[in-house]
Design a protein around this motif. Structure first.
Motif, mmCIF file in Angstrom:
data_model
loop_
_atom_site.group_PDB
_atom_site.id
_atom_site.type_symbol
_atom_site.label_atom_id
_atom_site.label_comp_id
_atom_site.label_asym_id
_atom_site.label_seq_id
_atom_site.Cartn_x
_atom_site.Cartn_y
_atom_site.Cartn_z
ATOM 1 N N GLY A 180 0.834 -1.110 0.067
ATOM 2 C CA GLY A 180 0.031 -0.094 0.019
ATOM 3 C C GLY A 180 0.819 1.195 -0.014
ATOM 4 O O GLY A 180 2.022 1.192 -0.366
ATOM 5 N N LYS A 181 0.016 2.288 0.340
ATOM 6 C CA LYS A 181 0.809 3.498 0.164
ATOM 7 C C LYS A 181 1.950 3.758 1.409
ATOM 8 O O LYS A 181 1.219 3.307 2.570
ATOM 9 C CB LYS A 181 -0.163 4.675 0.504
ATOM 10 C CG LYS A 181 0.412 6.286 0.429
ATOM 11 C CD LYS A 181 -0.729 7.362 0.801
ATOM 12 C CE LYS A 181 -0.141 8.723 0.641
ATOM 13 N NZ LYS A 181 -1.425 9.687 0.949
ATOM 14 N N ALA A 182 2.968 4.117 0.993
ATOM 15 C CA ALA A 182 4.076 4.131 2.084
ATOM 16 C C ALA A 182 5.333 5.116 1.587
ATOM 17 O O ALA A 182 5.546 5.461 0.466
ATOM 18 C CB ALA A 182 4.766 2.630 2.410
ATOM 19 N N THR A 183 6.012 5.386 2.501
ATOM 20 C CA THR A 183 7.269 6.255 2.102
ATOM 21 C C THR A 183 8.516 5.412 2.225
ATOM 22 O O THR A 183 8.899 4.896 3.370
ATOM 23 C CB THR A 183 7.457 7.391 3.000
ATOM 24 O OG1 THR A 183 6.583 8.290 2.960
ATOM 25 C CG2 THR A 183 8.811 8.449 2.682
ATOM 26 N N PHE A 184 9.344 5.109 1.092
ATOM 27 C CA PHE A 184 10.728 4.364 1.412
ATOM 28 C C PHE A 184 11.939 5.393 1.333
ATOM 29 O O PHE A 184 11.997 6.515 0.681
ATOM 30 C CB PHE A 184 10.529 3.443 0.073
ATOM 31 C CG PHE A 184 9.614 2.467 0.020
ATOM 32 C CD1 PHE A 184 9.491 1.195 0.589
ATOM 33 C CD2 PHE A 184 8.078 2.744 -0.748
ATOM 34 C CE1 PHE A 184 8.861 0.218 0.570
ATOM 35 C CE2 PHE A 184 7.262 1.806 -0.511
ATOM 36 C CZ PHE A 184 7.430 0.523 0.114
ATOM 37 N N ARG A 185 12.731 4.756 2.093
ATOM 38 C CA ARG A 185 14.215 5.473 2.152
ATOM 39 C C ARG A 185 15.085 4.357 1.898
ATOM 40 O O ARG A 185 15.141 3.516 2.464
ATOM 41 C CB ARG A 185 14.335 6.192 3.370
ATOM 42 C CG ARG A 185 15.718 6.668 3.577
ATOM 43 C CD ARG A 185 15.745 7.636 4.709
ATOM 44 N NE ARG A 185 17.231 7.892 5.046
ATOM 45 C CZ ARG A 185 17.476 8.884 5.952
ATOM 46 N NH1 ARG A 185 16.643 9.574 6.845
ATOM 47 N NH2 ARG A 185 18.888 9.119 6.109
ATOM 48 N N TYR A 186 16.116 4.789 0.700
ATOM 49 C CA TYR A 186 17.269 3.810 0.442
ATOM 50 C C TYR A 186 18.539 4.810 1.066
ATOM 51 O O TYR A 186 18.954 5.854 0.875
ATOM 52 C CB TYR A 186 17.456 3.871 -1.044
ATOM 53 C CG TYR A 186 16.391 2.996 -1.672
ATOM 54 C CD1 TYR A 186 15.300 2.292 -0.965
ATOM 55 C CD2 TYR A 186 16.499 2.952 -3.087
ATOM 56 C CE1 TYR A 186 14.346 1.728 -1.635
ATOM 57 C CE2 TYR A 186 15.355 2.318 -3.822
ATOM 58 C CZ TYR A 186 14.377 1.660 -3.002
ATOM 59 O OH TYR A 186 13.307 0.964 -3.738
ATOM 60 N N ASP A 187 19.088 4.005 2.064
ATOM 61 C CA ASP A 187 20.627 4.294 2.412
ATOM 62 C C ASP A 187 21.530 3.468 1.517
ATOM 63 O O ASP A 187 21.798 2.411 1.434
ATOM 64 C CB ASP A 187 20.937 4.096 3.857
ATOM 65 C CG ASP A 187 19.931 5.170 4.713
ATOM 66 O OD1 ASP A 187 19.789 6.251 4.309
ATOM 67 O OD2 ASP A 187 19.676 4.636 5.648
ATOM 68 N N LEU A 188 22.361 4.355 0.651
ATOM 69 C CA LEU A 188 23.224 3.806 -0.492
ATOM 70 C C LEU A 188 24.587 4.237 -0.431
ATOM 71 O O LEU A 188 24.956 5.013 0.177
ATOM 72 C CB LEU A 188 22.738 4.175 -1.794
ATOM 73 C CG LEU A 188 21.221 4.144 -2.039
ATOM 74 C CD1 LEU A 188 20.867 4.749 -3.649
ATOM 75 C CD2 LEU A 188 20.708 2.512 -2.289
#
Length: 255
Positions: A180-188
């Protein structure tokens, strides 16, 4: 005989600073200056990893292609980083590794994944996770793929990284546990064999009812970023006005 010659040379070298102090100081200065210039030149021409995210460079509407290379009827948007070599020497074996993935759902505690290693792939280069980047050259790295909704009841679908790329089972289970609706954060971590690595955080909002990803610029993570953007836009307007005033009257209307 040879041993005596070597002994004479060793004695002459050891006594040189005492016999010729001025020449020794001059020679040491020349050597030190040469070492300094060599270090400065190496620093000047070093490869530099530059990471960009924003505007049309981040995603574009393209046909969706599956793992076998066949075009699917639906459309997709690829969410990408743009990696540029801002230095003067070729970057060797550049790649992007996931350090941590954070998913934030409204009203819930953030969920994190950092158990297995995942290396992102390069756009239009499925043969290898690493690639060389020549000076002033840029390449795109796939972070996510958004399969666009079709029709009024269609729902967009989010894929991690490039579509069809293999991933650890634990990461797939984490991503499939919620759609569903969500906020994603990638630490790269963007690294290479001969360049200083860069650690960046990429954040975007996914809504299955929308056909786009709302990404959050890098500099929103720093204190005072709104004031910085306002000052930058003010400076840009002043520069354009100065250039317009400097143009002849005939060209000013077309500026």
């Amino acid at each position: 005989m040879g041993a005596l010659v070597l002994a004479d040379w060793a004695a002459a070298i050891s006594s040189f600073p005492t016999d010729y102090p001025r020449l020794t100081g001059w020679f040491s200065s020349v050597v030190s200056a040469g070492v300094l210039l060599t270090a400065l030149w190496g620093h000047w021409k070093r490869p530099i990893i530059k990471v960009e995210l924003g505007g049309a460079r981040s995603h574009g509407r393209v046909p969706l292609v599956d793992a076998e290379g066949k075009t699917i009827e639906t459309q997709a948007k690829y969410f990408r980083l743009r990696i540029t070599n801002a230095g003067l020497t070729t970057i060797k074996d550049c790649s992007g590794q996931l350090l941590k993935l954070t998913r934030q759902i409204a009203g819930k505690e953030p969920e994190c994944f950092d158990r297995d290693t995942y290396v992102f792939g390069w756009a239009h280069n499925g043969e290898s996770n690493k690639r060389d980047i020549s000076r002033r050259q840029s390449f795109s790295m796939d972070l996510a793929t958004l399969s666009l909704s079709s029709g009024q009841r269609g729902r967009s679908q989010l894929f991690f990284g490039g579509l069809g790329r293999p991933m650890p089972t634990t990461l797939a289970a984490f991503l499939n546990s919620y759609s569903g609706k969500a906020t994603f954060r990638y630490d790269l971590l963007i690294s290479a064999d001969n360049a200083r690595p860069r650690t960046v955080s990429v954040e975007f909002e996914f809504d299955p009812e929308r056909d786009s990803l709302k990404f959050i610029p890098f500099n929103t993570r720093y204190f005072g970023w709104q004031m910085l953007w306002w000052l930058r836009s003010l400076q840009s307007r002043r520069r354009r006005k100065t250039l317009a005033d400097a143009l002849p009257a005939r060209k000013r209307a077309r500026f």
